[in-house]
Design an enzyme around this catalytic site. Structure first.
Site, mmCIF file in Angstrom:
data_model
loop_
_atom_site.group_PDB
_atom_site.id
_atom_site.type_symbol
_atom_site.label_atom_id
_atom_site.label_comp_id
_atom_site.label_asym_id
_atom_site.label_seq_id
_atom_site.Cartn_x
_atom_site.Cartn_y
_atom_site.Cartn_z
ATOM 1 N N ASP A 142 49.509 34.599 48.541
ATOM 2 C CA ASP A 142 49.940 35.908 49.035
ATOM 3 C C ASP A 142 48.863 36.473 49.951
ATOM 4 O OD1 ASP A 142 48.057 36.440 47.106
ATOM 5 O OD2 ASP A 142 49.164 38.049 46.137
ATOM 6 N N LEU A 144 41.481 45.298 42.422
ATOM 7 C CA LEU A 144 41.989 44.234 43.280
ATOM 8 C C LEU A 144 43.284 44.694 43.921
ATOM 9 C CD1 LEU A 144 41.422 41.082 41.029
ATOM 10 C CD2 LEU A 144 40.006 41.915 42.905
ATOM 11 N N GLY A 157 45.167 42.554 46.404
ATOM 12 C CA GLY A 157 45.778 41.494 47.179
ATOM 13 C C GLY A 157 44.970 40.224 47.057
#
Length: 134
Positions: free
Chosen positions: A23, A57, A59
């Site tokens: 991702d 966090l 990503g």
């Protein structure tokens, strides 16, 4: 994912049904101290991960070549099997294995060449070189 979770998934599901995904977000390539804004929030990359100012966090900057490298490091899996998790398995999972996922006559001729450190040296899409550092 933690290496033990990766091993567990492979043991339960089997390497023929596991697909590597990433991702990766636009923070890839940011240098230390550099900041970007997404949705009005400041993001910096610290410790190899995009984070908000409070350390949350937000990503990933994992690329597919690093996903292949990670699964080998986590499991000791042979390179050919790890590459299959990034090529043939995903093509089969989304029903495009007649065109993608392996090199064979009549397929799209998409290919990535990487070195021992998993750094990409050449990328070929549809038989045309789109990236080359060799």
């Amino acid at each position: 994912l933690h290496p033990d979770i990766v091993k567990l998934v492979l043991a339960v599901v089997g390497k023929d049904r596991v697909v590597l995904v990433t991702d990766c977000m636009e923070a890839l390539g940011m240098v230390g101290g550099e900041e970007m804004r997404i949705g009005g929030r400041a993001i910096t990359v610290r410790g190899g991960a995009p984070q908000l100012d409070d350390g949350t966090l937000c990503g990933s900057i994992l690329t597919m070549n690093r996903a292949v490298e990670n699964i080998i490091a986590f499991t000791g899996m042979p390179v050919a099997d790890a590459v299959r998790l990034a090529t043939m398995n995903p093509a089969r999972a989304i029903g495009i294995e007649a065109r993608k996922g392996t090199l064979a006559p009549g397929k799209d001729a998409d290919l990535v060449i990487f070195d021992e450190a998993f750094d990409i040296k050449t990328a070929i899409i549809g038989g045309s070189i789109v990236h080359n550092t060799l």
